[in-house]
Structure formats: C-alpha cells, structure tokens
Write a protein that holds these residues in place. Structure first.
Motif, PDB file in Angstrom:
ATOM      1  N   LYS A  83       9.437  -5.533   1.341  1.00 35.42           N
ATOM      2  CA  LYS A  83      10.316  -5.064   0.282  1.00 35.42           C
ATOM      3  C   LYS A  83       9.889  -5.673  -1.059  1.00 35.42           C
ATOM      4  N   GLY A  84       9.769  -4.838  -2.069  1.00 37.79           N
ATOM      5  CA  GLY A  84       9.400  -5.347  -3.393  1.00 37.79           C
ATOM      6  C   GLY A  84       7.904  -5.490  -3.628  1.00 37.79           C
ATOM      7  N   SER A  85       7.108  -5.247  -2.583  1.00 33.52           N
ATOM      8  CA  SER A  85       5.660  -5.371  -2.708  1.00 33.52           C
ATOM      9  C   SER A  85       5.093  -4.074  -3.305  1.00 33.52           C
ATOM     10  N   ALA A  86       4.260  -4.182  -4.345  1.00 28.02           N
ATOM     11  CA  ALA A  86       3.808  -2.981  -5.056  1.00 28.02           C
ATOM     12  C   ALA A  86       2.851  -2.141  -4.217  1.00 28.02           C
ATOM     13  N   LEU A  87       3.033  -0.814  -4.304  1.00 29.66           N
ATOM     14  CA  LEU A  87       2.236   0.144  -3.529  1.00 29.66           C
ATOM     15  C   LEU A  87       1.411   1.001  -4.475  1.00 29.66           C
ATOM     16  N   LEU A  88       0.128   1.195  -4.135  1.00 27.99           N
ATOM     17  CA  LEU A  88      -0.722   2.117  -4.889  1.00 27.99           C
ATOM     18  C   LEU A  88      -1.184   3.237  -3.975  1.00 27.99           C
ATOM     19  N   ASP A  89      -0.974   4.478  -4.422  1.00 29.94           N
ATOM     20  CA  ASP A  89      -1.423   5.646  -3.664  1.00 29.94           C
ATOM     21  C   ASP A  89      -2.582   6.287  -4.439  1.00 29.94           C
ATOM     22  N   GLU A 106      11.834   0.349  -0.491  1.00 32.18           N
ATOM     23  CA  GLU A 106      12.479  -0.245  -1.675  1.00 32.18           C
ATOM     24  C   GLU A 106      11.456  -1.035  -2.490  1.00 32.18           C
ATOM     25  N   THR A 107      10.396  -0.345  -2.851  1.00 28.73           N
ATOM     26  CA  THR A 107       9.321  -1.006  -3.570  1.00 28.73           C
ATOM     27  C   THR A 107       8.921  -0.166  -4.771  1.00 28.73           C
ATOM     28  N   ARG A 108       8.184  -0.757  -5.692  1.00 33.67           N
ATOM     29  CA  ARG A 108       7.657   0.017  -6.813  1.00 33.67           C
ATOM     30  C   ARG A 108       6.353   0.661  -6.388  1.00 33.67           C
ATOM     31  N   ALA A 109       6.112   1.890  -6.871  1.00 34.95           N
ATOM     32  CA  ALA A 109       4.904   2.586  -6.449  1.00 34.95           C
ATOM     33  C   ALA A 109       4.177   3.192  -7.629  1.00 34.95           C
ATOM     34  N   TRP A 110       2.864   3.166  -7.521  1.00 37.37           N
ATOM     35  CA  TRP A 110       1.968   3.738  -8.521  1.00 37.37           C
ATOM     36  C   TRP A 110       1.135   4.818  -7.834  1.00 37.37           C
ATOM     37  N   GLY A 111       0.948   5.944  -8.516  1.00 38.66           N
ATOM     38  CA  GLY A 111       0.117   7.003  -7.956  1.00 38.66           C
ATOM     39  C   GLY A 111      -0.951   7.401  -8.952  1.00 38.66           C
ATOM     40  N   TYR A 142      -6.630  -0.589 -12.500  1.00 38.10           N
ATOM     41  CA  TYR A 142      -5.506  -1.506 -12.278  1.00 38.10           C
ATOM     42  C   TYR A 142      -6.051  -2.928 -12.158  1.00 38.10           C
ATOM     43  N   ALA A 143      -5.198  -3.897 -12.476  1.00 40.36           N
ATOM     44  CA  ALA A 143      -5.595  -5.303 -12.431  1.00 40.36           C
ATOM     45  C   ALA A 143      -5.963  -5.729 -11.010  1.00 40.36           C
ATOM     46  N   THR A 144      -6.852  -6.703 -10.917  1.00 40.23           N
ATOM     47  CA  THR A 144      -7.285  -7.270  -9.633  1.00 40.23           C
ATOM     48  C   THR A 144      -6.092  -7.908  -8.905  1.00 40.23           C
ATOM     49  N   GLY A 145      -5.958  -7.587  -7.619  1.00 36.75           N
ATOM     50  CA  GLY A 145      -4.905  -8.185  -6.806  1.00 36.75           C
ATOM     51  C   GLY A 145      -3.501  -7.749  -7.168  1.00 36.75           C
ATOM     52  N   ALA A 146      -3.377  -6.568  -7.760  1.00 37.56           N
ATOM     53  CA  ALA A 146      -2.070  -6.124  -8.252  1.00 37.56           C
ATOM     54  C   ALA A 146      -1.160  -5.565  -7.150  1.00 37.56           C
ATOM     55  N   PHE A 147      -1.732  -5.176  -6.001  1.00 34.81           N
ATOM     56  CA  PHE A 147      -0.936  -4.425  -5.023  1.00 34.81           C
ATOM     57  C   PHE A 147      -0.859  -5.101  -3.654  1.00 34.81           C
ATOM     58  N   GLY A 148       0.312  -4.950  -3.041  1.00 35.60           N
ATOM     59  CA  GLY A 148       0.512  -5.425  -1.678  1.00 35.60           C
ATOM     60  C   GLY A 148       0.047  -4.405  -0.662  1.00 35.60           C
ATOM     61  N   ALA A 149      -0.058  -3.143  -1.087  1.00 38.94           N
ATOM     62  CA  ALA A 149      -0.523  -2.093  -0.181  1.00 38.94           C
ATOM     63  C   ALA A 149      -1.233  -1.012  -0.976  1.00 38.94           C
ATOM     64  N   VAL A 150      -2.325  -0.515  -0.395  1.00 36.96           N
ATOM     65  CA  VAL A 150      -3.041   0.620  -0.970  1.00 36.96           C
ATOM     66  C   VAL A 150      -3.086   1.715   0.092  1.00 36.96           C
ATOM     67  N   LEU A 151      -2.826   2.925  -0.368  1.00 42.72           N
ATOM     68  CA  LEU A 151      -2.730   4.071   0.524  1.00 42.72           C
ATOM     69  C   LEU A 151      -3.759   5.110   0.084  1.00 42.72           C
ATOM     70  N   SER A 152      -4.450   5.710   1.054  1.00 42.46           N
ATOM     71  CA  SER A 152      -5.370   6.803   0.749  1.00 42.46           C
ATOM     72  C   SER A 152      -5.180   7.873   1.809  1.00 42.46           C
ATOM     73  N   ASP A 168      -4.891 -10.599  -1.307  1.00 39.30           N
ATOM     74  CA  ASP A 168      -5.599 -11.090  -0.120  1.00 39.30           C
ATOM     75  C   ASP A 168      -4.785 -10.862   1.160  1.00 39.30           C
ATOM     76  N   ASP A 169      -3.457 -10.869   1.033  1.00 38.06           N
ATOM     77  CA  ASP A 169      -2.616 -10.633   2.216  1.00 38.06           C
ATOM     78  C   ASP A 169      -2.109  -9.186   2.263  1.00 38.06           C
ATOM     79  N   GLY A 170      -2.722  -8.294   1.477  1.00 37.02           N
ATOM     80  CA  GLY A 170      -2.284  -6.905   1.415  1.00 37.02           C
ATOM     81  C   GLY A 170      -2.810  -6.076   2.582  1.00 37.02           C
TER      82      GLY A 170
END
Ligand SMILES: [Zn+2]
Length: 256
Positions: A83-89, A106-111, A142-152, A168-170
């Motif tokens: 929860k709260g960990s940023a997501l990039l799609d 319940e997280t912020r997301a970037w697409g 996007y900045a280095t290490g900005a996301f907790g999860a990346v989706l493709s 690193d823990d993403g």
C-alpha cells in the motif's frame, strides 16, 4: 520524479505553473487534462497502428464490457504491491490496468505510452493517475529508484530502464500474449515468455510465472472491437458472434 527528454539532458523537471521546466530551460506544457507530452521530434513515428483513435476506443469498449476483469484479477493476484508504493505502467495504453491496480492497492500510479490518443483517453477517464506521452524505447523519463513496482502488459521491454527506475526491493511484472490468445481468430501464436525471461535474466530473478486465461462469448460487435484493437487488424469477413480466448503469460521478477 520526471526527467527531461531533450537529447541527452535527463535533468529533473520541476513544476512551474502550467509547465514543467528543467535546469537547462527546456520546458513542456501540462495539457488541459493534466498529462504531459515529453515526445521529441525523433520519437514521432509515422505509422503506429496502436496510435489509432479507433483502436483505443475499441479496446476501451472491451474493458467496459468487463472482458478484461479476469485478466486484471490474475495480474493483481500476482502483484505483491505494498500500500502506498508507487506503480509505473510502461506502455499503459488507455490506462485500464494502471488505474484499476492503483485503486486496488491504494497506491499512486504513473502510466506512460507513445500513443497520444491512448494517453488522452487515460487522462480523461482516470484523472487520479499521472499520465505521460513519451517514447519508452529510448529511456524512461523517471528518476532512478522511483517505483516499488513496474508493470509491462503486452508492451515492449526495456530491461535496463525497468531496473533503473525500480527500487532494489521492487517488483517487475511482465505479461505477454500466450500462444492461445485469440486462437479462434488468428490461430496459435508464438510462445514468447521464454524469450522474455531470457531478456530479463541478466538483471532480474524470476519469482513467479503463470498463465492467466479467460474465455468469453462475444457478440458480433465485440468481435469487431477485438479485430480493431489488435495490432495486426484482421481483414476478416464480417464478424460473427463467437467464443474467444484471452490469454496472457505473466512473469513476476525481482532485481538481482
Ligand atoms: Zn532539459
């Protein structure tokens, strides 16, 4: 969070009224709907079928019919997103998965997507997420290490950039069409997932691998939308009602 895409600038972009500006003075306007267009002249391609307004609209109608819900559930069940960990799609299209996963976790997301019509549709429907038009093949702005999860999801892969923007823990989740995806329309496809894992293995360790599959009975109108929305539109005869298989091979990975 965002980086300048002018040639090799890559400096941080800061908000200045209705613009984003870097330290070198390069600036980008925020659109009325809140998205930013970071495309550079060299990023514009003349013919990208994914770009077409009709394809974006057709894909959205299919989502709105609930056809993608089982795929969303499958992807969501694989994602250990805090929860709260940023997501990039990356290659988010019209934002269905981005926005729905953001709500669920319940997280912020970037697409980010190369298609202007897809990002416009995403920004109008899901103003709670952050949308960007950019060429993700070149680099991810996007900045280095900005996301907790990346989706493709069925998008192009850029392993080095996925790793750079991930903590690193993403976690990275990649989904590609499985061989039986839309098999009724286009016959058996290639097995792509082996190649995907091979591409990502130097930088990532596979944690989970699943096939996410659903079938649905579609009327002729929906079959036509499927034909329009896939990248190689079928020159088929008039669409008729049929049962179709939607199938993704999905892999969850963590950085090495
Ligand atoms: Zn700049």
């Amino acid at each position: 969070m965002l980086l300048c895409t002018v040639r090799d600038c890559r400096q941080e972009l800061l908000r200045d009224g209705k613009r984003l500006v870097c330290a070198q003075g390069h600036s980008f306007d925020l659109s009325r709907h809140g998205y930013v267009n970071l495309l550079q002249p060299q990023d514009r391609r003349s013919r990208n079928p994914g770009d077409r307004v009709e394809a974006v609209a057709a894909r959205r109608r299919l989502h709105d019919r609930g056809l993608s819900q089982p795929l969303l559930d499958g992807i969501s069940s694989m994602m250990p997103l805090a929860k709260g960990s940023a997501l990039l799609d990356v290659g988010c299209g019209e934002g269905f998965y981005t926005a729905n996963l953001a709500t669920r976790f319940e997280t912020r997301a970037w697409g980010v997507d190369l298609s202007t019509s897809a990002i416009q549709a995403a920004a109008k429907r899901y103003p709670e997420c952050e949308w960007l038009i950019a060429n993700a093949d070149r680099f991810l702005p996007y900045a280095t290490g900005a996301f907790g999860a990346v989706l493709s999801i069925t998008a192009r892969l850029h392993p080095e950039e996925f790793r750079r923007v991930l903590r690193d823990d993403g976690r990275l989740l990649v989904a590609v069409p499985a061989p039986d995806d839309l098999i009724e329309l286009r016959g058996a496809g290639k097995d792509r997932v082996g190649r995907v894992v091979e591409m990502l293995e130097p930088l990532f360790i596979t944690e989970d691998r699943r096939c996410i599959r659903t079938t649905a009975d579609l009327d002729a109108e929906a079959v036509r939308d499927v034909q329009i929305s896939i990248y190689r539109p079928m020159q088929a005869e008039d669409p008729r009602p049929m049962r179709l298989t939607f199938s993704l091979d999905a892999v969850l990975l963590r950085p090495r």
